[in-house]
Every structure is written in structure tokens, then in C-alpha cells.
Design a protein around this motif. Sequence first.
Motif, mmCIF file in Angstrom:
data_model
loop_
_atom_site.group_PDB
_atom_site.id
_atom_site.type_symbol
_atom_site.label_atom_id
_atom_site.label_comp_id
_atom_site.label_asym_id
_atom_site.label_seq_id
_atom_site.Cartn_x
_atom_site.Cartn_y
_atom_site.Cartn_z
ATOM 1 N N UNK A 32 0.818 -1.209 0.000
ATOM 2 C CA UNK A 32 0.000 0.000 0.000
ATOM 3 C C UNK A 32 0.853 1.261 0.000
ATOM 4 N N UNK A 33 0.438 2.226 -0.826
ATOM 5 C CA UNK A 33 1.156 3.492 -0.912
ATOM 6 C C UNK A 33 0.429 4.576 -0.148
ATOM 7 N N UNK A 34 0.144 5.681 -0.824
ATOM 8 C CA UNK A 34 -0.505 6.823 -0.176
ATOM 9 C C UNK A 34 -1.712 7.271 -0.986
ATOM 10 N N UNK A 257 -14.239 13.598 0.959
ATOM 11 C CA UNK A 257 -12.903 13.204 0.508
ATOM 12 C C UNK A 257 -13.068 11.970 -0.362
ATOM 13 N N UNK A 258 -12.719 12.106 -1.653
ATOM 14 C CA UNK A 258 -13.042 11.082 -2.648
ATOM 15 C C UNK A 258 -11.755 10.551 -3.279
ATOM 16 N N UNK A 259 -11.508 9.269 -3.066
ATOM 17 C CA UNK A 259 -10.347 8.608 -3.663
ATOM 18 C C UNK A 259 -10.828 7.669 -4.756
ATOM 19 N N UNK A 260 -9.872 7.061 -5.446
ATOM 20 C CA UNK A 260 -10.245 6.117 -6.485
ATOM 21 C C UNK A 260 -9.088 5.811 -7.400
ATOM 22 N N UNK A 283 -6.302 4.574 0.679
ATOM 23 C CA UNK A 283 -7.404 5.533 0.772
ATOM 24 C C UNK A 283 -8.048 5.505 2.154
ATOM 25 N N UNK A 284 -8.204 4.296 2.703
ATOM 26 C CA UNK A 284 -8.777 4.144 4.051
ATOM 27 C C UNK A 284 -7.904 4.857 5.086
ATOM 28 N N UNK A 285 -6.596 4.656 5.006
ATOM 29 C CA UNK A 285 -5.680 5.285 5.960
ATOM 30 C C UNK A 285 -5.696 6.804 5.842
ATOM 31 N N UNK A 286 -6.003 7.308 4.626
ATOM 32 C CA UNK A 286 -6.050 8.760 4.412
ATOM 33 C C UNK A 286 -7.401 9.353 4.804
#
Length: 337
Positions: A32-34, A257-260, A283-286
Motif C-alpha cells: 500500500x502506498x498513499x 474526501x473522494x479517492x479512487x 485511501x482508508x488510511x487517508x
Amino acid sequence: MNNKRYIRTIALIALLLVFGTFFKLPYYVTMPGTAEPLRPLVEVEGGYKEKGKFMLTTVRMGQANLFSFVFAHMSKYNELYRIDEVRQQDENDEEYTYRQLKMMENSKETAIAVAYKKANKPVSYRNKGVYVLYVVDNMPAAKYLKSGDQLVAIDGQRLNDADEFIQYVSGKKKGDRVRITYKRSGKEKTATLTLAPFPNEKNRIGLGVSVMTDHDIVTDPPVHIESDDIGGPSAGLMFALEVYNQLVPEDLTKGYDIAGTGTINIDGEVGPIGGISQKVIAAHKAGADIFFAPNERGAKHSNYKEAVKTAKDIGTKMKIVPVDTFDDAVQFLQKLS
């Protein structure tokens, strides 16, 4: 005596640590990255502001050493890949990195085009030339060309598009000679190459070079995306959403806050990517509220289904949303309260 034994033990441990750290195995390890906000990276001139944020998710990847190899076997969301599963045939590290960065450039340009068309804003392209992505070992091009060279002409014919080069070479046969004019570090050079069979494909004839067309995208208003050293095409969807959100008065984020993740083509279709589980974790960690995942038209083992499984496994409250197209994502956001 005890001191000597102690020193030998320390030296042996130090040697093992150095060996375990610097000895590289024929594997890549991913983890996992960021998840980083896109607004600092994307700037549409005079663009609208947003209350929430779109986020770019990444996967950390590097060639495995002994320690990361062992840890990958112990960690559920660290993955190992053979080198030949990551690099193309005869591609070295430098060529792989260059190809990944070029894929990111193409992804950004496609994302911009999709967003501007959706917003009914002018967009066009300006060709910058034909460039070498990578060169196959033991093929004619390997003696002269390398990743990043600009191909200026072939047999005196100027090249504006990679397809021109491919079509010209494909019309030749084994033993035919072609004169390549190319640029490296601003200096123009010429080389004559003889077409030959590929090492593992005797019926396939060529020079052993992969090429692409480089171009600038021209928009009104101007837009700039700063992606630094991020490589690959997987951020296409999120770049398109960020650009579009700055072009239209309505704030699609609505404070979320929207990741993807997901590739995007010029028709706005969203494609699958690697490392979906690792990106869900990032995304969860962020602290993302929403995560867009490629649906792959409901395929049995789609990115979306894997993302849902991972989200359940890590116990996140983040909503996983399936998307097949850019419009799917926009319509979902427009319906948010």
C-alpha cells in the motif's frame, strides 16, 4: 577471547544485514502506498474551488531484497511479482521507468481531454515528435538507440507520428536496410539498421524498438498537472474528475474526501489497474469517504469486487463505488447530498 567472539558475531550480523538489504532478487514487491490530494497537483487557470477533495492513490513498488521478500510472504497485502511480469522483454530499469512516466503523461492528457469535452471547453493536440520507449536486446536498434531518443526521420521521411514509423517498417522484410535519423541530448545523429527476426519470434521482423508519439494538449482555459515522478496510467479517472470539477461551477466533492483509481481512454471508459486492494488500504488510511473502483462491466473478478472484499476485510466505512465510465462517477457525485 570473549571480545573476539563478540566482534566476530557483530561483524557477521552486519554482513548479513548488508547482504539482506542490497542483494536484489528477481522479484518486485508491492505494498500500500498513499492517497494524496489532487488539488495541489492540478491547476486550471481561473478554476473553481472545492470544499472536499479528490485523491490520487498509489502503490509502493521496488525490486525485492531478502527482507522485503520474506515480509511479503508474511503480509496479506504485500505482493510479489516476477521481473518478467512487470518489465517487458529485454527492458531494463531505466527503460521501465521511462515507459511508466510516459504512460502517466498520456494518461494526464487523456484525462484532460475527457474533462474538457464533458465541460464543453476547447481542446486540441500539438505533436512533439516520435520517441523511443524501449529497445530489445540483440536486435539492430540496440546498437544505436536507447530509451528517450527522438526519431526524426526514416529513409529521409520526416516522422510526426509513431504509426508512420510502424507502418513503414512493417512494409519491409528481413535484410532490408533503413536509415534512421534521431536526436539525443539535442544532437542529431544518423544510423543505418538492417531488419532482423526477433530473438524468440523468428517469423516477426523488425528493428527491435518500441515507439510512441509525444504531444502537448492545448486547452482553453490552460491547465497544468504536476505529477512529479509518479508513473503509470492508473490515475486517469481521478485526474479527469479533478480537472472537470475545476471547470464547472458545481462542486462535485460537496465536502467529501473522494479517492479512487482506474485508467481512462478518450471515450471516457474506465479500465482496470493493478494493486486495487493496496490502493483501498491507502485511501482508508487517508480517511477517504468514497472510493471509485473499475467495475469492468461486472466481470467476475473485477477491481470493484476485489475492492469490496478488501474494504470488508479491513473494516473500513469508506463507500466503494463501481464505475465503468467517467460519466458514471460524475452522475454518482451529482446525486450526493
